[in-house]
Design an enzyme around this catalytic site. Structure first.
Site, PDB file in Angstrom:
ATOM      1  N   GLN A 122     -12.081  33.734  11.345  1.00 35.19           N
ATOM      2  CA  GLN A 122     -11.413  32.483  11.725  1.00 35.19           C
ATOM      3  C   GLN A 122     -12.115  31.871  12.934  1.00 35.19           C
ATOM      4  O   GLN A 122     -12.321  30.669  12.997  1.00 35.19           O
ATOM      5  CB  GLN A 122      -9.925  32.754  12.015  1.00 35.19           C
ATOM      6  CG  GLN A 122      -9.099  31.500  12.276  1.00 35.19           C
ATOM      7  CD  GLN A 122      -8.989  30.588  11.060  1.00 35.19           C
ATOM      8  OE1 GLN A 122      -9.054  31.037   9.926  1.00 35.19           O
ATOM      9  NE2 GLN A 122      -8.824  29.297  11.297  1.00 35.19           N
ATOM     10  N   VAL A 151      -8.579  23.059  11.428  1.00 38.15           N
ATOM     11  CA  VAL A 151      -8.831  24.501  11.538  1.00 38.15           C
ATOM     12  C   VAL A 151      -7.847  25.125  12.522  1.00 38.15           C
ATOM     13  O   VAL A 151      -7.743  24.686  13.662  1.00 38.15           O
ATOM     14  CB  VAL A 151     -10.285  24.770  12.020  1.00 38.15           C
ATOM     15  CG1 VAL A 151     -10.573  26.255  12.069  1.00 38.15           C
ATOM     16  CG2 VAL A 151     -11.294  24.054  11.126  1.00 38.15           C
ATOM     17  N   ALA A 152      -7.146  26.132  12.049  1.00 38.30           N
ATOM     18  CA  ALA A 152      -6.190  26.799  12.927  1.00 38.30           C
ATOM     19  C   ALA A 152      -6.933  27.567  14.013  1.00 38.30           C
ATOM     20  O   ALA A 152      -8.003  28.137  13.778  1.00 38.30           O
ATOM     21  CB  ALA A 152      -5.313  27.738  12.129  1.00 38.30           C
ATOM     22  N   SER A 157      -3.802  31.443  12.262  1.00 37.16           N
ATOM     23  CA  SER A 157      -4.082  31.030  10.884  1.00 37.16           C
ATOM     24  C   SER A 157      -3.330  31.898   9.880  1.00 37.16           C
ATOM     25  O   SER A 157      -3.297  33.124   9.988  1.00 37.16           O
ATOM     26  CB  SER A 157      -5.582  31.134  10.592  1.00 37.16           C
ATOM     27  OG  SER A 157      -5.803  30.988   9.201  1.00 37.16           O
ATOM     28  N   HIS A 159      -4.323  32.420   7.057  1.00 40.99           N
ATOM     29  CA  HIS A 159      -5.315  33.203   6.309  1.00 40.99           C
ATOM     30  C   HIS A 159      -5.412  34.619   6.877  1.00 40.99           C
ATOM     31  O   HIS A 159      -5.778  35.547   6.165  1.00 40.99           O
ATOM     32  CB  HIS A 159      -6.681  32.519   6.347  1.00 40.99           C
ATOM     33  CG  HIS A 159      -6.732  31.287   5.489  1.00 40.99           C
ATOM     34  ND1 HIS A 159      -6.946  31.340   4.136  1.00 40.99           N
ATOM     35  CD2 HIS A 159      -6.558  29.983   5.792  1.00 40.99           C
ATOM     36  CE1 HIS A 159      -6.921  30.117   3.641  1.00 40.99           C
ATOM     37  NE2 HIS A 159      -6.685  29.265   4.624  1.00 40.99           N
ATOM     38  N   ASP A 166      -6.609  28.996  -0.011  1.00 41.79           N
ATOM     39  CA  ASP A 166      -7.128  27.652  -0.284  1.00 41.79           C
ATOM     40  C   ASP A 166      -7.543  27.644  -1.748  1.00 41.79           C
ATOM     41  O   ASP A 166      -8.404  28.428  -2.155  1.00 41.79           O
ATOM     42  CB  ASP A 166      -8.336  27.341   0.599  1.00 41.79           C
ATOM     43  CG  ASP A 166      -7.950  27.194   2.063  1.00 41.79           C
ATOM     44  OD1 ASP A 166      -6.751  27.001   2.348  1.00 41.79           O
ATOM     45  OD2 ASP A 166      -8.852  27.279   2.918  1.00 41.79           O
ATOM     46  N   GLU A 209      -3.274  19.206   3.894  1.00 43.77           N
ATOM     47  CA  GLU A 209      -4.266  20.046   3.190  1.00 43.77           C
ATOM     48  C   GLU A 209      -3.733  20.361   1.797  1.00 43.77           C
ATOM     49  O   GLU A 209      -3.029  21.347   1.610  1.00 43.77           O
ATOM     50  CB  GLU A 209      -4.508  21.358   3.962  1.00 43.77           C
ATOM     51  CG  GLU A 209      -5.265  21.183   5.257  1.00 43.77           C
ATOM     52  CD  GLU A 209      -5.761  22.517   5.829  1.00 43.77           C
ATOM     53  OE1 GLU A 209      -5.389  23.573   5.302  1.00 43.77           O
ATOM     54  OE2 GLU A 209      -6.524  22.471   6.809  1.00 43.77           O
ATOM     55  N   HIS A 212      -4.228  24.072   0.550  1.00 42.28           N
ATOM     56  CA  HIS A 212      -3.716  25.275   1.210  1.00 42.28           C
ATOM     57  C   HIS A 212      -2.304  25.611   0.732  1.00 42.28           C
ATOM     58  O   HIS A 212      -1.366  24.861   0.971  1.00 42.28           O
ATOM     59  CB  HIS A 212      -3.737  25.105   2.734  1.00 42.28           C
ATOM     60  CG  HIS A 212      -3.302  26.330   3.485  1.00 42.28           C
ATOM     61  ND1 HIS A 212      -4.181  27.176   4.128  1.00 42.28           N
ATOM     62  CD2 HIS A 212      -2.075  26.881   3.657  1.00 42.28           C
ATOM     63  CE1 HIS A 212      -3.503  28.179   4.672  1.00 42.28           C
ATOM     64  NE2 HIS A 212      -2.214  28.019   4.399  1.00 42.28           N
TER      65      HIS A 212
HETATM   66 ZN   LIG Z   1      -6.254  27.242   4.292  1.00 42.29          ZN
END
Ligand SMILES: [Zn+2]
Length: 239
Positions: A122, A151-152, A157, A159, A166, A209, A212
């Site tokens: 990340q 972007v986190a 995030s 993720h 995604d 997004e 996502h």
């Molecule tokens: Zn994402």
């Protein structure tokens, strides 16, 4: 002579049926092996059988991670690797697989462009985005603002949970908008939510997004979808 001809005629229907069965079996093997375009590695399919979909719900999939709620510790996650190398939390894999199978049945072909990320991965995405904006002539603080729209910040995030994915089109059989439209209408049935809608940017802190998706379980996803709310609102954690 006439008896022989008679016997041959009698046998033919059986021979025909045998060949037909053989052809159907071969076609079945072919479809399974080649035409399934299964992006997942079946060999790594975990032996989880939720039986009833709703058993896939629970506190474990309702963790809130955003810029106001960073990850406290990097948990050990049991990951399942997809055939394209991306990984997801093994507990969401059966639902993700089912969703992809049904999407393909509808003629839409998705891929998981990004699944689980470590904090370092990340950080790398974040740093690359910063560098790109700075190269374009943005100031450090403007680059930071632009980067953080998409972007986190590392540690915040989804993720990193293994519960965020995604999802994009495969680039061969489908266009992105076809995948996004399908997901927007159907993902909740499998426990996934459109996590960062346009009208919730002020609450989620992340720009729209459409790719996502976040696993929250079928019950929560259904309520979030039907009420048109976001995860923060569902959990009563708005800022
Ligand atoms: Zn994402």
């Amino acid at each position: 002579m006439s008896t022989h001809t008679q016997q041959t005629k009698k046998r033919r229907p059986y021979l025909f049926i045998c060949i037909l069965i053989l052809l159907i079996a071969l076609a079945g093997i072919f479809v399974q092996r080649f035409a399934g375009t299964d992006i997942y590695n079946k060999a790594s399919l975990p032996s989880i059988d939720f039986g009833n979909e709703n058993e896939a719900d629970g506190e474990w999939c309702l963790i809130l991670v955003n810029k106001w709620h960073p990850l406290e510790t990097e948990n050990e996650i049991d990951l399942t690797e997809l055939s394209n190398g991306q990984c997801v939390d093994s507990r969401i894999y059966p639902q993700l697989q089912k969703m992809f199978d049904d999407m393909r049945d509808d003629g839409v072909y998705p891929v998981v462009a990004s699944g689980y990320r470590t904090e370092q991965e990340q950080q790398q995405i974040y740093d690359e985005s910063m560098a790109e904006y700075i190269e374009k002539g943005y100031s450090e603080s403007d680059a930071k603002t632009e980067t953080e729209r998409w972007v986190a910040i590392p540690g915040t995030s989804e993720h990193q949970l293994g519960l965020g994915v995604d999802i994009n089109a495969d680039g061969i059989n489908s266009y992105g908008y076809e995948v996004y439209n399908w997901l927007a209408q159907n993902a909740y049935r499998y426990g996934f939510i459109y996590r960062y809608p346009e009208n919730k940017v002020a609450i989620t802190g992340i720009a729209n997004e459409p790719w996502h998706y976040r696993y929250v379980g079928v019950n929560a996803a259904t309520e979030i979808y039907k009420r048109g709310i976001c995860l923060e609102e569902y959990l009563g954690e708005t800022n």
